[in-house]
Scaffold this active site. Sequence first.
Site, PDB file in Angstrom:
ATOM      1  N   TYR A  80       3.139   1.706  14.949  1.00  0.00           N
ATOM      2  CA  TYR A  80       2.800   0.993  13.711  1.00  0.00           C
ATOM      3  C   TYR A  80       3.314  -0.444  13.812  1.00  0.00           C
ATOM      4  CZ  TYR A  80       2.038   5.743  11.886  1.00  0.00           C
ATOM      5  OH  TYR A  80       1.624   7.041  11.693  1.00  0.00           O
ATOM      6  N   HIS A 138       2.975  11.721  19.127  1.00  0.00           N
ATOM      7  CA  HIS A 138       1.915  11.233  18.224  1.00  0.00           C
ATOM      8  C   HIS A 138       0.585  11.929  18.497  1.00  0.00           C
ATOM      9  CE1 HIS A 138       1.360   7.347  15.678  1.00  0.00           C
ATOM     10  NE2 HIS A 138       0.574   8.286  15.231  1.00  0.00           N
ATOM     11  N   SER A 163      -2.191  11.240   5.504  1.00  0.00           N
ATOM     12  CA  SER A 163      -3.365  10.828   4.698  1.00  0.00           C
ATOM     13  C   SER A 163      -3.643  11.854   3.588  1.00  0.00           C
ATOM     14  CB  SER A 163      -4.602  10.628   5.581  1.00  0.00           C
ATOM     15  OG  SER A 163      -4.375   9.629   6.554  1.00  0.00           O
ATOM     16  N   PRO A 164      -2.606  12.238   2.818  1.00  0.00           N
ATOM     17  CA  PRO A 164      -2.798  13.264   1.782  1.00  0.00           C
ATOM     18  C   PRO A 164      -3.672  12.779   0.628  1.00  0.00           C
ATOM     19  CG  PRO A 164      -0.632  12.276   1.568  1.00  0.00           C
ATOM     20  CD  PRO A 164      -1.214  11.736   2.846  1.00  0.00           C
ATOM     21  N   GLY A 170      -6.376  11.046   1.233  1.00  0.00           N
ATOM     22  CA  GLY A 170      -7.655  10.700   1.843  1.00  0.00           C
ATOM     23  C   GLY A 170      -7.764   9.205   2.123  1.00  0.00           C
ATOM     24  N   GLY A 174      -6.628   6.900   0.497  1.00  0.00           N
ATOM     25  CA  GLY A 174      -6.846   6.211  -0.780  1.00  0.00           C
ATOM     26  C   GLY A 174      -8.075   6.702  -1.520  1.00  0.00           C
ATOM     27  N   PHE A 175      -9.028   7.316  -0.815  1.00  0.00           N
ATOM     28  CA  PHE A 175     -10.298   7.666  -1.444  1.00  0.00           C
ATOM     29  C   PHE A 175     -10.149   8.712  -2.547  1.00  0.00           C
ATOM     30  CE2 PHE A 175     -14.414   9.792  -1.794  1.00  0.00           C
ATOM     31  CZ  PHE A 175     -15.246   8.701  -1.995  1.00  0.00           C
TER      32      PHE A 175
HETATM   33  N1  LIG Z   1       0.380  11.151  12.616  1.00  0.00           N
HETATM   34  C1  LIG Z   1      -0.681  10.391  12.483  1.00  0.00           C
HETATM   35  O1  LIG Z   1      -1.516  10.301  13.384  1.00  0.00           O
HETATM   36  C2  LIG Z   1      -0.868   9.621  11.206  1.00  0.00           C
HETATM   37  C3  LIG Z   1      -2.119   9.057  10.902  1.00  0.00           C
HETATM   38  C4  LIG Z   1      -2.257   8.362   9.700  1.00  0.00           C
HETATM   39  C5  LIG Z   1      -1.176   8.240   8.838  1.00  0.00           C
HETATM   40  N2  LIG Z   1       0.027   8.782   9.170  1.00  0.00           N
HETATM   41  C6  LIG Z   1       1.205   8.685   8.272  1.00  0.00           C
HETATM   42  O2  LIG Z   1       0.839   9.202   7.005  1.00  0.00           O
HETATM   43  C7  LIG Z   1       1.124   8.259   5.989  1.00  0.00           C
HETATM   44  C8  LIG Z   1       0.146   8.402   4.831  1.00  0.00           C
HETATM   45  O3  LIG Z   1      -1.183   8.387   5.271  1.00  0.00           O
HETATM   46  P1  LIG Z   1      -2.203   7.200   4.970  1.00  0.00           P
HETATM   47  O4  LIG Z   1      -1.432   5.969   4.612  1.00  0.00           O
HETATM   48  O5  LIG Z   1      -3.141   7.172   6.108  1.00  0.00           O
HETATM   49  O6  LIG Z   1      -3.059   7.689   3.754  1.00  0.00           O
HETATM   50  P2  LIG Z   1      -2.824   8.114   2.237  1.00  0.00           P
HETATM   51  O7  LIG Z   1      -1.382   8.277   1.955  1.00  0.00           O
HETATM   52  O8  LIG Z   1      -3.752   9.234   2.028  1.00  0.00           O
HETATM   53  O9  LIG Z   1      -3.407   6.856   1.448  1.00  0.00           O
HETATM   54  C9  LIG Z   1      -2.833   5.591   1.502  1.00  0.00           C
HETATM   55  C10 LIG Z   1      -3.781   4.620   0.817  1.00  0.00           C
HETATM   56  O10 LIG Z   1      -3.960   5.022  -0.537  1.00  0.00           O
HETATM   57  C11 LIG Z   1      -3.638   3.973  -1.428  1.00  0.00           C
HETATM   58  N3  LIG Z   1      -2.895   4.589  -2.531  1.00  0.00           N
HETATM   59  C12 LIG Z   1      -1.699   5.202  -2.460  1.00  0.00           C
HETATM   60  N4  LIG Z   1      -1.356   5.711  -3.653  1.00  0.00           N
HETATM   61  C13 LIG Z   1      -2.351   5.411  -4.496  1.00  0.00           C
HETATM   62  C14 LIG Z   1      -2.569   5.671  -5.865  1.00  0.00           C
HETATM   63  N5  LIG Z   1      -1.698   6.366  -6.592  1.00  0.00           N
HETATM   64  N6  LIG Z   1      -3.720   5.198  -6.436  1.00  0.00           N
HETATM   65  C15 LIG Z   1      -4.629   4.513  -5.700  1.00  0.00           C
HETATM   66  N7  LIG Z   1      -4.464   4.248  -4.392  1.00  0.00           N
HETATM   67  C16 LIG Z   1      -3.330   4.691  -3.783  1.00  0.00           C
HETATM   68  C17 LIG Z   1      -2.817   2.986  -0.633  1.00  0.00           C
HETATM   69  O11 LIG Z   1      -3.102   1.670  -1.016  1.00  0.00           O
HETATM   70  P3  LIG Z   1      -1.963   0.699  -1.640  1.00  0.00           P
HETATM   71  O12 LIG Z   1      -1.012   0.402  -0.546  1.00  0.00           O
HETATM   72  O13 LIG Z   1      -2.781  -0.470  -2.060  1.00  0.00           O
HETATM   73  O14 LIG Z   1      -1.365   1.466  -2.768  1.00  0.00           O
HETATM   74  C18 LIG Z   1      -3.284   3.210   0.806  1.00  0.00           C
HETATM   75  O15 LIG Z   1      -4.362   2.368   1.112  1.00  0.00           O
HETATM   76  C19 LIG Z   1       1.062   6.914   6.720  1.00  0.00           C
HETATM   77  O16 LIG Z   1       1.777   5.913   6.035  1.00  0.00           O
HETATM   78  C20 LIG Z   1       1.688   7.254   8.049  1.00  0.00           C
HETATM   79  O17 LIG Z   1       3.090   7.222   7.958  1.00  0.00           O
HETATM   80  C21 LIG Z   1       0.173   9.488  10.341  1.00  0.00           C
END
Ligand SMILES: NC(=O)c1ccc[n+]([C@@H]2O[C@H](COP(=O)([O-])OP(=O)(O)OC[C@H]3O[C@@H](n4cnc5c(N)ncnc54)[C@H](OP(=O)(O)O)[C@@H]3O)[C@@H](O)[C@H]2O)c1
Length: 327
Positions: A57, A123, A202-203, A205, A207-208
Amino acid sequence: MQTRQLGTSRLEVSALGLGCMGLSYGYGPATEKTQAITLIRAAFERGVTLFDTAEAYGPFLNEELLGEALAPFRDKVAIATKFGFKGGKVDAGLDSSPANVKAVAEAALKRLKTDRIDLFYQHRVDPGVPIEETAGAVKDLIRDGKVLHFGMSEAGASSIRRAHAVQPVTALQSEYSLWWREPELEILPTLEELGIGFVPFSPLGKGFLTGAITESTTFDSSDFRNIVPRLSPSARKSNQTLVALLGEIAAARKVTPAQIALAWLLAQKPWIVPIPGTTKLHRLEENLGAAAVTLSKADLSAIAAVLAKVAVQGDRYPAHLQARVGR
Ligand SMILES: NC(=O)c1ccc[n+]([C@@H]2O[C@H](COP(=O)([O-])OP(=O)(O)OC[C@H]3O[C@@H](n4cnc5c(N)ncnc54)[C@H](OP(=O)(O)O)[C@@H]3O)[C@@H](O)[C@H]2O)c1
């Protein structure tokens, strides 16, 4: 916030962790450093004790950020980071050779300003290196006290079993959410059998699932979501049906769609710890509020009925990245 146990080796962390990737990488320009530090510390002040990062990252920038942000209360939190890409660069290919695993650990310890990594994930499984060799390298790091727990990410059941036989795996981190439920088929039963915890990434989705992204949303040119098929404008248009129906359930419960998405994951197993990411304090507070939302049987049935009715459009990864998961 309540805590949960990951794995039979019992890594105890807050029921919701903080995914820190988006503060530095993946979702457009990095958050300004003092703001990012404030956000991370706000999470700790609100009970979060699991912070997720990776060498990749940035690369490196997110680990450095966490090192600085968490230093004042290092002993009260668990830091999870990841190895496995050549030079820490996602596009450069995989490297889970024992030499690289150990070199990454040493470098990560410096960046994180700490003497141990609480949870060290591979990873992606590296088909060029027998998983037993990678697990053996982590075992050495655990013996030396530099790593406390071993994790894997997006690994297939057979690799998990083979690795676990060499060095018990504490947690698997893979994508899992209301619109990506494949782990339910083989992975969750395997983890349950072996006593391994699960950390859904990505819990929300990406952000979706929160309802904040529509067909007309535009992403920054550096935003990874531009190449995610299920987030193409046409896929978003048809996938809005799912968000709208889940939104109705959320409204009836007087919670938000993001809280439904997280509470649903928490309701699946007591050893699941989602790691939603955000760069914004008000969303952090909203997301952490999900830990206090207990979905009833009727709520879960209503959600199940929606999930059974709506077919999600679009793959979760483009083909070249899809090839790296589930091995
Ligand atoms: N192991 C792997 O291969 C892998 C892959 C992907 C991710 N990850 C890890 O998993 C973590 C979380 O996954 P992710 O960041 O991909 O996806 P996520 O947590 O599903 O979604 C994050 C996105 O949602 C938005 N968001 C968050 N809370 C919100 C809310 N209450 N209302 C509206 N929008 C909201 C955020 O935008 P804002 O910042 O604008 O709020 C961001 O763009 C990452 O930070 C990373 O540490 C691991």
